[in-house]
Design a protein around this motif. Sequence first.
Motif, mmCIF file in Angstrom:
data_model
loop_
_atom_site.group_PDB
_atom_site.id
_atom_site.type_symbol
_atom_site.label_atom_id
_atom_site.label_comp_id
_atom_site.label_asym_id
_atom_site.label_seq_id
_atom_site.Cartn_x
_atom_site.Cartn_y
_atom_site.Cartn_z
ATOM 1 N N THR A 1 -19.632 -39.504 -21.305
ATOM 2 C CA THR A 1 -20.854 -40.225 -21.581
ATOM 3 C C THR A 1 -22.007 -39.253 -21.821
ATOM 4 O O THR A 1 -23.156 -39.602 -21.726
ATOM 5 C CB THR A 1 -21.197 -41.165 -20.422
ATOM 6 O OG1 THR A 1 -21.237 -40.405 -19.226
ATOM 7 C CG2 THR A 1 -20.197 -42.265 -20.300
ATOM 8 N N TYR B 1 -31.164 -33.904 -13.469
ATOM 9 C CA TYR B 1 -31.462 -35.269 -13.925
ATOM 10 C C TYR B 1 -32.951 -35.454 -14.187
ATOM 11 O O TYR B 1 -33.342 -36.200 -15.076
ATOM 12 C CB TYR B 1 -30.950 -36.300 -12.912
ATOM 13 C CG TYR B 1 -29.461 -36.547 -13.063
ATOM 14 C CD1 TYR B 1 -28.965 -37.251 -14.163
ATOM 15 C CD2 TYR B 1 -28.540 -36.050 -12.150
ATOM 16 C CE1 TYR B 1 -27.601 -37.448 -14.337
ATOM 17 C CE2 TYR B 1 -27.174 -36.246 -12.305
ATOM 18 C CZ TYR B 1 -26.711 -36.946 -13.411
ATOM 19 O OH TYR B 1 -25.366 -37.147 -13.592
ATOM 20 N N ASN C 1 -16.928 -43.935 -20.255
ATOM 21 C CA ASN C 1 -16.032 -42.937 -20.837
ATOM 22 C C ASN C 1 -14.824 -43.628 -21.470
ATOM 23 O O ASN C 1 -14.270 -44.579 -20.906
ATOM 24 C CB ASN C 1 -15.574 -41.963 -19.748
ATOM 25 C CG ASN C 1 -16.667 -40.969 -19.392
ATOM 26 O OD1 ASN C 1 -17.074 -40.175 -20.233
ATOM 27 N ND2 ASN C 1 -17.170 -41.024 -18.166
ATOM 28 N N GLY D 1 -18.827 -39.073 -8.334
ATOM 29 C CA GLY D 1 -19.740 -38.360 -9.242
ATOM 30 C C GLY D 1 -20.136 -39.283 -10.373
ATOM 31 O O GLY D 1 -20.005 -38.957 -11.544
ATOM 32 N N ASP E 1 -22.788 -40.432 -5.829
ATOM 33 C CA ASP E 1 -23.287 -39.226 -6.496
ATOM 34 C C ASP E 1 -24.263 -38.514 -5.560
ATOM 35 O O ASP E 1 -24.827 -39.128 -4.659
ATOM 36 C CB ASP E 1 -23.984 -39.570 -7.822
ATOM 37 C CG ASP E 1 -24.029 -38.377 -8.774
ATOM 38 O OD1 ASP E 1 -23.180 -38.318 -9.692
ATOM 39 O OD2 ASP E 1 -24.892 -37.493 -8.589
ATOM 40 N N ILE E 2 -24.481 -37.249 -5.839
ATOM 41 C CA ILE E 2 -25.367 -36.451 -4.984
ATOM 42 C C ILE E 2 -26.826 -36.529 -5.442
ATOM 43 O O ILE E 2 -27.728 -36.142 -4.700
ATOM 44 C CB ILE E 2 -24.864 -34.986 -4.961
ATOM 45 C CG1 ILE E 2 -25.367 -34.262 -3.713
ATOM 46 C CG2 ILE E 2 -25.262 -34.243 -6.236
ATOM 47 C CD1 ILE E 2 -24.654 -32.955 -3.440
ATOM 48 N N ASP F 1 -23.007 -36.240 -0.572
ATOM 49 C CA ASP F 1 -22.313 -35.039 -1.037
ATOM 50 C C ASP F 1 -20.821 -35.271 -0.834
ATOM 51 O O ASP F 1 -20.352 -35.404 0.307
ATOM 52 C CB ASP F 1 -22.797 -33.822 -0.229
ATOM 53 C CG ASP F 1 -22.200 -32.524 -0.734
ATOM 54 O OD1 ASP F 1 -21.237 -32.573 -1.541
ATOM 55 O OD2 ASP F 1 -22.688 -31.461 -0.318
ATOM 56 N N LEU F 2 -20.103 -35.329 -1.925
ATOM 57 C CA LEU F 2 -18.670 -35.621 -1.840
ATOM 58 C C LEU F 2 -17.908 -34.531 -1.090
ATOM 59 O O LEU F 2 -16.771 -34.747 -0.662
ATOM 60 C CB LEU F 2 -18.087 -35.792 -3.246
ATOM 61 C CG LEU F 2 -18.507 -37.084 -3.957
ATOM 62 C CD1 LEU F 2 -18.183 -37.011 -5.444
ATOM 63 C CD2 LEU F 2 -17.814 -38.294 -3.319
ATOM 64 N N HIS G 1 -14.715 -38.841 -13.369
ATOM 65 C CA HIS G 1 -14.870 -38.355 -14.743
ATOM 66 C C HIS G 1 -15.815 -37.172 -14.767
ATOM 67 O O HIS G 1 -16.981 -37.293 -14.396
ATOM 68 C CB HIS G 1 -15.427 -39.467 -15.644
ATOM 69 C CG HIS G 1 -14.357 -40.373 -16.148
ATOM 70 N ND1 HIS G 1 -13.779 -41.350 -15.369
ATOM 71 C CD2 HIS G 1 -13.732 -40.434 -17.337
ATOM 72 C CE1 HIS G 1 -12.860 -41.972 -16.069
ATOM 73 N NE2 HIS G 1 -12.810 -41.444 -17.268
ATOM 74 N N PHE G 2 -15.299 -36.060 -15.175
ATOM 75 C CA PHE G 2 -16.103 -34.838 -15.334
ATOM 76 C C PHE G 2 -16.787 -34.465 -14.025
ATOM 77 O O PHE G 2 -17.950 -34.055 -14.028
ATOM 78 C CB PHE G 2 -17.094 -34.998 -16.497
ATOM 79 C CG PHE G 2 -16.409 -35.454 -17.753
ATOM 80 C CD1 PHE G 2 -15.612 -34.578 -18.467
ATOM 81 C CD2 PHE G 2 -16.513 -36.773 -18.188
ATOM 82 C CE1 PHE G 2 -14.938 -35.006 -19.608
ATOM 83 C CE2 PHE G 2 -15.841 -37.207 -19.315
ATOM 84 C CZ PHE G 2 -15.049 -36.317 -20.035
HETATM 85 C C1 LIG Z 1 -20.889 -33.830 -15.408
HETATM 86 S S1 LIG Z 1 -21.597 -35.104 -14.449
HETATM 87 C C2 LIG Z 1 -20.546 -36.505 -14.783
HETATM 88 C C3 LIG Z 1 -21.231 -37.812 -14.552
HETATM 89 C C4 LIG Z 1 -20.414 -39.055 -14.915
HETATM 90 N N1 LIG Z 1 -19.188 -39.150 -14.134
HETATM 91 C C5 LIG Z 1 -20.089 -39.074 -16.391
HETATM 92 O O1 LIG Z 1 -18.923 -39.035 -16.759
HETATM 93 O O2 LIG Z 1 -21.008 -39.145 -17.200
HETATM 94 C C6 LIG Z 1 -21.093 -34.637 -12.794
HETATM 95 C C7 LIG Z 1 -21.699 -35.525 -11.706
HETATM 96 O O3 LIG Z 1 -21.200 -35.122 -10.454
HETATM 97 C C8 LIG Z 1 -22.250 -35.172 -9.511
HETATM 98 N N2 LIG Z 1 -21.946 -34.231 -8.427
HETATM 99 C C9 LIG Z 1 -21.823 -32.891 -8.538
HETATM 100 N N3 LIG Z 1 -21.551 -32.362 -7.320
HETATM 101 C C10 LIG Z 1 -21.494 -33.398 -6.440
HETATM 102 C C11 LIG Z 1 -21.249 -33.514 -5.038
HETATM 103 N N4 LIG Z 1 -21.006 -32.431 -4.294
HETATM 104 N N5 LIG Z 1 -21.273 -34.732 -4.477
HETATM 105 C C12 LIG Z 1 -21.532 -35.840 -5.215
HETATM 106 N N6 LIG Z 1 -21.761 -35.805 -6.549
HETATM 107 C C13 LIG Z 1 -21.743 -34.601 -7.156
HETATM 108 C C14 LIG Z 1 -23.482 -34.783 -10.305
HETATM 109 O O4 LIG Z 1 -24.685 -35.207 -9.715
HETATM 110 C C15 LIG Z 1 -23.209 -35.440 -11.641
HETATM 111 O O5 LIG Z 1 -23.775 -36.727 -11.709
#
Ligand SMILES: C[S@@+](CC[C@H](N)C(=O)[O-])C[C@H]1O[C@@H](n2cnc3c(N)ncnc32)[C@H](O)[C@@H]1O
Length: 228
Positions: free
Chosen positions: A2, A32, A44, A63, A84-85, A112-113, A128-129
């Motif tokens: 996306t 962001y 996606n 995420g 998401d974080i 935080d995952l 995803h990603f």
């Molecule tokens: C590349 S983006 C992908 C977003 C969405 N899944 C997409 O496909 O458009 C990665 C996402 O993972 C989140 N993220 C990264 N590290 C994280 C963590 N430790 N805990 C939770 N979310 C996290 C980021 O904030 C971001 O929104």
Amino acid sequence: MTNSGGHAHTTPAHGDDGEPAPDAATFWESRYRESDRAWSGRANAALERETALLAPGTALDLGSGEGGDALWLAHNGWSVTAVDIAPTALARGEAIAQAEGLVDRIRWICADLATWQPAGPFDLVTAHFLQSPVELPREVILRRAAATVAPGGTLLVVGHAEFPPWSQHKPDESSLPSADEVLASLELTAEHWTIRTKAAVSRSATGPDGQIVDLVDSVLALRRTVVV
Ligand SMILES: C[S@@+](CC[C@H](N)C(=O)[O-])C[C@H]1O[C@@H](n2cnc3c(N)ncnc32)[C@H](O)[C@@H]1O
């Protein structure tokens, strides 16, 4: 993906100035806040494809970003937990959910995952990603999440298999795992899972200058066996 402009690839973890990389929460929240919208808002393609034949149930989106996938799932009858974080990303998704009458269908969790414990079971766990230029224990997160997939449920992990040509941040591409490598890292018991898709899948993406390119994603979809 996306992705509306591929920026996630263009932001270095830290400069060449020796400054330490920011922590994940700081990095992603400021990422962001750089713009009104980071991603296209569309689901996606792999999510739409891989869930097309599934009966809607409970879903966990790891995420979730601004919620493109979570919103699409909710529109299609799923009850979604989106994690998401970055609070700004979640707030954007939540605002859309409110506007589209989906408030009761999506739970937005800022966490935080790396430490968050999912309370399953879920009929679908999707990531995803979930890739980051800053610290992210992705394999641990995915293994923990896999354990929450309900019998008969689906685990879908989609990631970049290569960086887009406009990326200014080119770490060793071996850091982008193939679907085979993701599968191995999950350390699953083979007889408890069926592989639905394990492939490198090409898709068309639009770059920051409007250029259209083909990118390759790793797509892994697994179904948890129902034990009788
Ligand atoms: C590349 S983006 C992908 C977003 C969405 N899944 C997409 O496909 O458009 C990665 C996402 O993972 C989140 N993220 C990264 N590290 C994280 C963590 N430790 N805990 C939770 N979310 C996290 C980021 O904030 C971001 O929104």
